[in-house]
Design a protein around this motif. Structure first.
Motif, PDB file in Angstrom:
ATOM      1  N   LEU A 116     -91.476 -37.316 -32.550  1.00 53.02           N
ATOM      2  CA  LEU A 116     -92.417 -36.888 -33.574  1.00 53.02           C
ATOM      3  C   LEU A 116     -93.065 -35.581 -33.167  1.00 53.02           C
ATOM      4  O   LEU A 116     -93.520 -35.430 -32.030  1.00 53.02           O
ATOM      5  CB  LEU A 116     -93.503 -37.952 -33.768  1.00 53.02           C
ATOM      6  CG  LEU A 116     -93.056 -39.306 -34.320  1.00 53.02           C
ATOM      7  CD1 LEU A 116     -94.229 -40.272 -34.308  1.00 53.02           C
ATOM      8  CD2 LEU A 116     -92.506 -39.155 -35.720  1.00 53.02           C
ATOM      9  N   ILE A 117     -93.074 -34.631 -34.140  1.00 58.21           N
ATOM     10  CA  ILE A 117     -93.798 -33.382 -33.939  1.00 58.21           C
ATOM     11  C   ILE A 117     -94.881 -33.337 -35.010  1.00 58.21           C
ATOM     12  O   ILE A 117     -94.586 -33.291 -36.206  1.00 58.21           O
ATOM     13  CB  ILE A 117     -92.877 -32.160 -34.048  1.00 58.21           C
ATOM     14  CG1 ILE A 117     -91.779 -32.240 -32.981  1.00 58.21           C
ATOM     15  CG2 ILE A 117     -93.676 -30.881 -33.907  1.00 58.21           C
ATOM     16  CD1 ILE A 117     -90.767 -31.118 -33.075  1.00 58.21           C
ATOM     17  N   ILE A 118     -96.103 -33.416 -34.601  1.00 58.25           N
ATOM     18  CA  ILE A 118     -97.205 -33.462 -35.565  1.00 58.25           C
ATOM     19  C   ILE A 118     -97.374 -32.082 -36.183  1.00 58.25           C
ATOM     20  O   ILE A 118     -97.642 -31.103 -35.481  1.00 58.25           O
ATOM     21  CB  ILE A 118     -98.499 -33.913 -34.878  1.00 58.25           C
ATOM     22  CG1 ILE A 118     -98.312 -35.317 -34.278  1.00 58.25           C
ATOM     23  CG2 ILE A 118     -99.653 -33.903 -35.857  1.00 58.25           C
ATOM     24  CD1 ILE A 118     -99.516 -35.815 -33.519  1.00 58.25           C
ATOM     25  N   THR A 128    -107.553 -36.625 -36.422  1.00 60.37           N
ATOM     26  CA  THR A 128    -108.617 -36.284 -35.464  1.00 60.37           C
ATOM     27  C   THR A 128    -108.525 -37.206 -34.256  1.00 60.37           C
ATOM     28  O   THR A 128    -108.170 -38.388 -34.375  1.00 60.37           O
ATOM     29  CB  THR A 128    -110.003 -36.419 -36.114  1.00 60.37           C
ATOM     30  OG1 THR A 128    -110.172 -37.741 -36.599  1.00 60.37           O
ATOM     31  CG2 THR A 128    -110.149 -35.427 -37.265  1.00 60.37           C
ATOM     32  N   ASN A 129    -108.827 -36.597 -33.085  1.00 58.51           N
ATOM     33  CA  ASN A 129    -108.966 -37.351 -31.830  1.00 58.51           C
ATOM     34  C   ASN A 129    -107.731 -38.181 -31.532  1.00 58.51           C
ATOM     35  O   ASN A 129    -107.821 -39.362 -31.205  1.00 58.51           O
ATOM     36  CB  ASN A 129    -110.208 -38.254 -31.893  1.00 58.51           C
ATOM     37  CG  ASN A 129    -110.642 -38.674 -30.493  1.00 58.51           C
ATOM     38  OD1 ASN A 129    -110.422 -37.954 -29.525  1.00 58.51           O
ATOM     39  ND2 ASN A 129    -111.252 -39.847 -30.386  1.00 58.51           N
ATOM     40  N   ASN A 179    -106.094 -37.094 -23.290  1.00 56.82           N
ATOM     41  CA  ASN A 179    -107.140 -37.773 -24.054  1.00 56.82           C
ATOM     42  C   ASN A 179    -106.882 -39.279 -23.950  1.00 56.82           C
ATOM     43  O   ASN A 179    -105.852 -39.752 -24.453  1.00 56.82           O
ATOM     44  CB  ASN A 179    -107.094 -37.320 -25.513  1.00 56.82           C
ATOM     45  CG  ASN A 179    -108.264 -37.853 -26.307  1.00 56.82           C
ATOM     46  OD1 ASN A 179    -109.281 -38.235 -25.761  1.00 56.82           O
ATOM     47  ND2 ASN A 179    -108.095 -37.884 -27.642  1.00 56.82           N
ATOM     48  N   PRO A 180    -107.719 -39.995 -23.227  1.00 57.80           N
ATOM     49  CA  PRO A 180    -108.981 -39.565 -22.587  1.00 57.80           C
ATOM     50  C   PRO A 180    -108.757 -38.601 -21.434  1.00 57.80           C
ATOM     51  O   PRO A 180    -107.655 -38.459 -20.940  1.00 57.80           O
ATOM     52  CB  PRO A 180    -109.584 -40.876 -22.096  1.00 57.80           C
ATOM     53  CG  PRO A 180    -108.781 -41.966 -22.750  1.00 57.80           C
ATOM     54  CD  PRO A 180    -107.454 -41.420 -23.096  1.00 57.80           C
ATOM     55  N   LEU A 193     -99.228 -43.470 -36.857  1.00 59.24           N
ATOM     56  CA  LEU A 193    -100.079 -42.510 -37.564  1.00 59.24           C
ATOM     57  C   LEU A 193     -99.981 -42.783 -39.061  1.00 59.24           C
ATOM     58  O   LEU A 193     -98.897 -43.079 -39.583  1.00 59.24           O
ATOM     59  CB  LEU A 193     -99.648 -41.065 -37.279  1.00 59.24           C
ATOM     60  CG  LEU A 193     -99.765 -40.605 -35.817  1.00 59.24           C
ATOM     61  CD1 LEU A 193     -99.123 -39.240 -35.651  1.00 59.24           C
ATOM     62  CD2 LEU A 193    -101.232 -40.563 -35.393  1.00 59.24           C
ATOM     63  N   PRO A 194    -101.056 -42.660 -39.822  1.00 59.72           N
ATOM     64  CA  PRO A 194    -101.026 -42.937 -41.265  1.00 59.72           C
ATOM     65  C   PRO A 194    -100.183 -41.891 -41.987  1.00 59.72           C
ATOM     66  O   PRO A 194    -100.156 -40.722 -41.615  1.00 59.72           O
ATOM     67  CB  PRO A 194    -102.493 -42.856 -41.675  1.00 59.72           C
ATOM     68  CG  PRO A 194    -103.132 -41.987 -40.656  1.00 59.72           C
ATOM     69  CD  PRO A 194    -102.413 -42.274 -39.358  1.00 59.72           C
ATOM     70  N   PRO A 195     -99.486 -42.304 -43.079  1.00 62.08           N
ATOM     71  CA  PRO A 195     -98.628 -41.350 -43.802  1.00 62.08           C
ATOM     72  C   PRO A 195     -99.455 -40.350 -44.613  1.00 62.08           C
ATOM     73  O   PRO A 195    -100.531 -40.677 -45.115  1.00 62.08           O
ATOM     74  CB  PRO A 195     -97.789 -42.242 -44.705  1.00 62.08           C
ATOM     75  CG  PRO A 195     -98.637 -43.454 -44.934  1.00 62.08           C
ATOM     76  CD  PRO A 195     -99.417 -43.668 -43.657  1.00 62.08           C
ATOM     77  N   GLN A 196     -98.910 -39.136 -44.743  1.00 59.20           N
ATOM     78  CA  GLN A 196     -99.506 -38.086 -45.562  1.00 59.20           C
ATOM     79  C   GLN A 196     -98.394 -37.242 -46.192  1.00 59.20           C
ATOM     80  O   GLN A 196     -97.311 -37.096 -45.602  1.00 59.20           O
ATOM     81  CB  GLN A 196    -100.415 -37.163 -44.733  1.00 59.20           C
ATOM     82  CG  GLN A 196    -101.652 -37.813 -44.185  1.00 59.20           C
ATOM     83  CD  GLN A 196    -102.486 -36.832 -43.378  1.00 59.20           C
ATOM     84  OE1 GLN A 196    -102.242 -35.625 -43.419  1.00 59.20           O
ATOM     85  NE2 GLN A 196    -103.475 -37.359 -42.647  1.00 59.20           N
TER      86      GLN A 196
END
Length: 1300
Positions: free
Chosen positions: A43-45, A52-53, A87-88, A439-442
């Motif tokens: 996955l490449i965001i 966020t975060n 992160n953390p 991750l939620p879909p968009q």
């Protein structure tokens, strides 16, 4: 439907459709993917994904992955960095020699050196670990060596002695260290010892002298050791060198090597490191050193020579540098060699590194870790810093060398994986994390995007999505039909809907949504007409220097407002220039190319570019021009009088050369005369595929040659190269032609010939040898003389005596070939005797003449001349009417008869020896006289005795004229004149007339007139509704002559016109109408009234209804007039019309106030009026003349034909109207009679004109020819024989519109 276009913002998916990209779409329907696409990788965001975060395993940012070892001389030298992101935020810990070192750190993991610890306690092997909840990353290994600062030992001074020419080594032995020092040899003033090929410092720090010089003696050779890591320089013991003189210097020494020893060395080098091979020789004189690669080309390796060729250095050695090298030292006394075997190995280095990746749960992950080294490295894996052998086994995990594979990954598989490669030269380590994430879909593509595409194109409508797991994308349209059923539709893996071959029905709104969610976007599709070039550029052939037009007529969708026309020449874009420059692109796309030259010969393409598509068409310009002139003219095969001329053709400029013209300027060597002009002459034309020509030349000439090329455009300029050649002299090879006699005087022989051209003289002192002798004489002796040019005269030869003559060409080298003799004669004289035995045989209009051959011609008989004179008509003169006798007394008719008599004289010439001749074309019923003469070039003989003969009577010719009068609607009067050629005694006339009937031919009616003096006939009871064909035939005892034929009809009573067109001007109203067909002329007045204060009715002059035009002049500008024409007591026509121009009240200081101009115009009008009156008076006197004046000029009335009595004929309405409306009018005087040629004024001394109540008029004539009985009283006139207007000055327009 139309939706405002929107553009994408940022997107990591497919790029939005560019403005000019082609696109396609299909009927709106419902579409979605049947199964979720398989994962194809990590996955490449995307940057525009809103998140966020997001968590991340630790990632080392410092240091690099290479194992490092360094020496510390103090605490400041110890620097062990360890930095990471995540992160953390990660925690840091250090391990030294396998044990935890120090406390765990946050923020930064760089090792801090404590002042409380001794320096030696930091010696060891270190590694740093960075950890957070998702995994642990680890650094490579640091090896720290702790040493004390180098210390200078007790100094001792060494002394060395050696002889001049010997070799010597000055050693340097600095304190040992893990970081070797850099050696500098200096004197006590810290000045470097100067190095050369004789004196140099070796890699081991020793100072080498290949041979000593006395100047090498000094007390302070000091070795200085520079420890860079310890930031220290230590001087070694000073060495004093004393060089003693020696007598062996002159002998010299062969080369030997200080270093290396032996003949061979093996060297091991690591890939990427530096390597220096050293050869330091000794000997006298100083040896030179050269290097070579024994198993390859040294220049192709990375090695370069340094330090006076003593070193062969490699800055970064590679595997290709592996091999055998050799150095050779030599001088005049010999040479020595040493070979090196260089073996290149490598510490591990990465070929393929594993990457930090994110995956969705359930996918398969493959981590590739590929390293190379010599020897081959060992690959090991760790998870979160732990060796794989110490981690619990998992069936989903497998390792094969440098590949670690995980199937069906879970969230718990998130970790940092380490790959380490090791061999004997070192190790490298690499961290790569695997982050299994949800991750939620968009939907990342913009909503409401308007896609534009031309019909028949392809379109992609984007619906980029992102999520983990990957979302399932579906498309739907405005109808319920499935989109995938159309073969033009495809759904790409990234959610893009692609449609090909789009049609107008595909326009509409489409929706893209993520299945099982309420997330969706809309896309709008607009379909446009495609751009088409209707008329593209042609293949144009253009002349150099001219212009060319290339068409680019196109069609585009009217909705596409932005477009661009781009012209390219051989693929390069043309920049439009100003209208006067090279290229001009017109609004319709046409390209104009001006001043075409050879460089414009190219392929031209027109591109019409719109927002969505583009159309291209191409053509060409072929520049044609006259060819370039031929080049490099050469002469070969040169002989005295022949040679071969060769040339090289110039460029043809796209039009094949059809021929070459070989020209020459020929100059004779003889003395040039003033009128000589040497001109270029065409020697020969040869086909265009020839480049040489063999030429035959004249002797004693100077030639200048040039060549011209010709193609379909025209000839080239002459060749710039011109060749010269001169031929030697020779005797004349020809004699002059055209040898003849041209004797003009009796008793003289004039010999002529055609002069030879100067080029045929063939030498100097050219002249002609003339030879002659009497033909048929007894003497065989030839008389001769010389002449520079013709003629050559021989006197006392007699009259027309034959001679043999010939002419021969002669020059200083000799005579030409023997000439052939010709026959000539001495001069002629006039013939002495007339022809005899003349006889005449008459055959109607032809006579046959015979005569005997002329004697005593005294020259060459050229022929005979026959003189025939008509003496008059045969027999009695015949009965003549009083009218005919009156005409015979007319002076002008007498002159005409005299001229006719002259025309009857005939001269016929008979060429050659012929003694008979037939002469035709004589007049019948005439008396003639004939005589014959012989003639030569000198003149005619006396005429033969006259012979008289007469021609027989024959049928007469047609009557000379035929005219008509129409007294009423049912009667005609025919008038004719006797034939010009009666050919006998007239017996009378026959009149035939026939009515024109469409259905069938009518009967021919005939009237016979037995009295030849009667030349008129009255015909009554004619049908006024039809035309008649009339024939009048004259008759003699020999028969009837040919008829004179006319077509005519009776005339109706005329009335004033009623359909009148008015054209106004400033001071006049111009009236025009079409006269009635077959109407007799009718006179009328135009009554007019000025419709303003004080206006009164006025009347125009008498106007003829047949004239068709009248100008009512003398009117006031800008004034309304009322016009009326009366017919009896009835108003025939009336109208009102304004004149043009400013009104009278408006004239204040313009034309009307210029007194001088008004006076000038008045004088001109008065002069024209007087001229018109004079012409009118002269015209009315045109039928009269002074008999006394003519009688003084009378000659024999018998030779004067009587004057034709003609009353004229009236013309048809069409011809009359055409003449009156002619744009080309005759002059007012002279031959013009201001009316018809048949006006009544010609038929009497005076005209008395009266008008009836209805405006028509009746003419009474006096002095006319005989009038038939019963027609003495006046009657209505014919429109052809129209009476002139009343005796008042006519208007200008009336005169100008009368026929001539």
């Amino acid at each position: 439907m139309c939706v405002p276009q929107q553009w994408w913002t940022g997107s990591s998916g497919p790029s939005p459709v560019p403005p000019l990209a082609l696109a396609l779409i299909l009927p709106v329907a419902f579409l979605f993917s049947s199964t979720p696409p398989l994962a194809q990788g990590a996955l490449i965001i995307p940057a525009n994904y809103k998140v966020t975060n997001i968590s991340q395993p630790p990632v080392l940012t410092e240091p690099s992955e290479v194992m490092t070892s360094f020496t510390a001389f103090s605490r400041d030298d110890i620097y062990l960095p360890c930095e990471a992101s995540g992160n953390p935020a990660p925690m840091f810990r250090w391990v030294k020699d396998g044990r935890t070192f120090g406390a765990e750190q946050t923020g930064s993991g760089t090792l801090e050196v404590s002042e409380d610890e001794v320096l030696e306690s930091y010696q060891g092997t270190y590694r740093c670990y960075a950890s957070n909840t998702l995994g642990t990353a680890m650094t490579h290994t640091w090896h720290v060596i702790v040493e004390p600062q180098p210390v200078l030992l007790k100094q001792q001074k060494f002394r060395r002695r050696a002889y001049e020419g010997e070799s010597i080594i000055l050693s340097c032995d600095p304190p040992q260290s893990s970081t070797p020092p850099h050696i500098h040899w200096m004197d006590k003033k810290m000045v470097h010892i100067r190095q050369s090929d004789r004196v140099m410092v070796g890699l081991n720090g020793n100072l080498y002298f290949a041979n000593l010089l006395k100047s090498d003696s000094r007390e302070d050779y000091i070795c200085n050791a520079q420890y860079s890591a310890a930031r220290t320089i230590l001087p070694d013991t000073a060495i004093a060198l004393n060089v003693l003189p020696s007598n062996d210097v002159a002998n010299g020494k062969p080369p030997k090597l200080f270093r290396p020893s032996g003949s061979h060395s093996s060297v091991l080098a690591l890939r990427g490191q530096s390597l220096t091979l050293e050869c330091i020789p000794k000997g006298l004189p100083t040896p030179k050193v050269e290097w070579k690669k024994k198993d390859g080309n040294l220049d192709e390796s990375d090695g370069h020579r340094e330090n006076h060729n003593r070193w062969l250095s490699f800055d970064s050695i590679s595997q290709s540098d592996d091999g055998e090298y050799e150095c050779r030292a030599f001088n005049v006394h010999g040479s020595t060699t040493h070979s090196f075997t260089v073996t290149v190995e490598a510490a591990p280095y990465w070929v393929k590194k594993p990457q930090n990746l994110r995956y969705s749960p359930g996918e398969t992950v493959r981590l590739d870790c590929l390293a190379e080294a010599i020897p081959t490295p060992n690959i090991t894996w760790r998870i979160n810093g732990q060796p794989l052998s110490e981690v619990d086994a998992d069936d989903r995990r497998s390792v094969s060398g440098g590949v670690l594979k995980l199937t069906d990954v879970e969230l718990t598989d998130t970790a940092v994986y380490q790959c380490e490669a090791t061999n004997k030269h070192g190790s490298i380590i690499l961290n790569a994390y695997l982050h299994v994430v949800e991750l939620p879909p968009q939907i990342l593509s913009s909503d409401g995007v308007v896609y534009k595409v031309t019909e028949g194109g392809t379109i992609k409508m984007f619906c980029e999505t992102f999520g983990s797991p990957l979302p399932h994308v579906a498309w739907e349209g405005e109808d319920s039909e499935p989109l995938l059923s159309d073969p033009r539709v495809s759904l790409l893996t990234d959610g893009t809907l692609e449609v090909s071959d789009v049609s107008y029905s595909n326009s509409g709104v489409y929706s893209c949504f993520i299945k099982n969610t309420n997330i969706s976007i809309k896309a709008h599709l607009e379909v446009f007409n495609g751009t088409v070039i209707l008329t593209g550029p042609q293949d144009v052939r253009a002349f150099r220097g001219g212009n060319a037009l290339l068409d680019c007529h196109f069609y585009k969708d009217p909705r596409l407002l932005r477009y661009q026309i781009v012209w390219r020449k051989d693929g390069q874009k043309l920049q439009e220039s100003s209208p006067d420059d090279k290229y001009t692109i017109f609004a319709n796309g046409t390209l104009k190319v001006t001043d075409i030259q050879s460089k414009d010969n190219a392929e031209y393409s027109c591109e019409v570019i719109t927002e969505l598509d583009q159309a291209t068409a191409s053509g060409s310009i072929t520049v044609v021009a006259r060819p370039d002139p031929p080049e490099d003219l050469t002469l070969s095969e040169v002989k005295d009088y022949s040679l071969t001329l060769s040339w090289i053709p110039g460029r043809s400029h796209n039009s094949p050369i059809t021929e070459f013209i070989v020209e020459a300027k020929v100059e004779q060597h003889s003395q040039r005369q003033d009128d000589d002009v040497w001109r270029w002459e065409v020697m020969k034309r040869v086909p265009g595929d020839f480049n040489h020509l063999q030429l035959s030349l004249h002797p004693f000439c100077k030639y200048v040659f040039r060549v011209i090329a010709v193609n379909e455009i025209g000839p080239s300029e002459p060749s710039k190269t011109m060749l010269f050649y001169s031929t030697p002299p020779a005797v004349p090879h020809i004699n002059p032609t055209g040898v003849r006699s041209e004797s003009s005087d009796a008793g003289t022989l004039a010999i002529m010939w055609d002069e030879m051209p100067r080029r045929s003289h063939n030498g100097k002192d050219f002249q002609y040898k003339v030879l002659w002798r009497e033909a048929g004489g007894k003497s065989i002796h030839w008389n001769h003389g010389y002449a520079k040019s013709p003629p050559f005269l021989v006197n006392n030869t007699g009259t027309y005596v034959p001679f043999e003559i010939k002419v021969q060409a002669v020059n200083s080298l000799g005579e030409g070939p023997a000439p052939e003799a010709e026959i000539g004669h001495s001069g002629e004289d006039v013939p002495e005797e007339a022809p005899s035995g003349v006889t005449v045989r008459v055959m109607n209009r032809t006579i046959a003449l015979r005569w005997n051959e002329a004697q005593n011609v005294r020259g060459l008989l050229l022929g005979y001349r026959i003189y025939i004179k008509r003496l008059g008509p045969e027999g009695p003169r015949g009965w003549r009417s009083p009218g005919e006798r009156q005409h015979l007394q007319d002076g002008r008719e007498r002159e005409k008869r005299v001229e006719q008599a002259k025309d009857d004289d005939v001269m016929v010439e008979v060429q050659g020896m012929k003694n008979s001749k037939e002469v035709t074309g004589l007049q019948l019923y005439s008396h003639y006289r004939v005589s014959i003469t012989a003639f030569n070039s000198k003149g005619e003989s006396p005429p033969s005795p006259a012979i008289y003969f007469s021609t027989p009577e024959g049928a007469p010719g047609p009557p000379a004229s035929l005219s008509f009068e129409s007294p009423s609607e049912s009667s005609l009067i025919l008038y004719w004149t006797p034939p010009e050629e009666t050919n006998g005694i007239l017996l009378g006339y026959m009149v035939q007339y026939q009515q024109e009937v469409k259905s069938q031919d009518s009967l021919v009616q005939m009237e016979l007139i037995g009295d030849p003096s009667v030349t008129h006939l009255v015909l009554d009871a004619l049908d006024p509704q039809t035309y008649y064909n009339f024939k009048v035939i004259a008759r003699t005892a020999a028969g009837d002559g040919p008829p004179i034929t006319k077509r005519n009809a009776t005339l109706f009573d005329g009335v004033p016109p009623s359909n009148i067109t008015i054209t106004p001007s400033n001071n006049a109203l111009n009236l025009s109408w079409v006269p009635g067909e077959r109407e007799r002329n009718h006179g009328f007045h135009i009554n007019f009234l000025r419709k303003s204060a004080g206006g009164q009715w006025e009347k125009s002059e008498m106007v003829n209804s047949t004239q068709g035009f009248y100008s009512l002049t003398g009117l006031q500008p800008r004034t309304e007039y009322h016009l009326v024409i009366m017919h009896g007591n009835y108003t025939q026509w009336e109208s009102a019309k304004w004149t043009l121009g400013p009104g009278p009240s408006e004239v204040s200081g313009g034309f009307a106030t210029q007194g001088w101009l008004i006076g000038l115009i008045s004088a001109i009008v008065l002069l024209i009026l007087i001229l018109l009156i004079l012409c009118l008076v002269k015209r009315r006197k045109g039928g009269k003349y002074a008999v006394k004046d003519k009688e003084e000029k009378e000659v024999d009335s018998e030779v004067r034909p009587m004057k034709d009595e003609t009353f004229g004929e009236y013309r048809s309405l069409e011809s009359d109207t055409d003449e009156k409306r002619s744009d080309s009018q005759p002059s007012l005087c002279g031959d013009s009679k201001l009316g018809s040629d048949d006006s009544l004024a010609e038929y009497g001394d005076s005209v008395d004109i009266q008008f009836n109540e209805d405006g028509s008029f009746i003419g009474q004539y006096s002095g006319r020819g005989p009038v038939p009985h019963g027609n003495e009283s006046s009657g209505p006139t014919s429109p052809v024989n129209a009476a002139p207007p009343p005796p008042i000055a006519p208007s200008m327009s009336t005169i100008l519109n009368r026929p001539s």
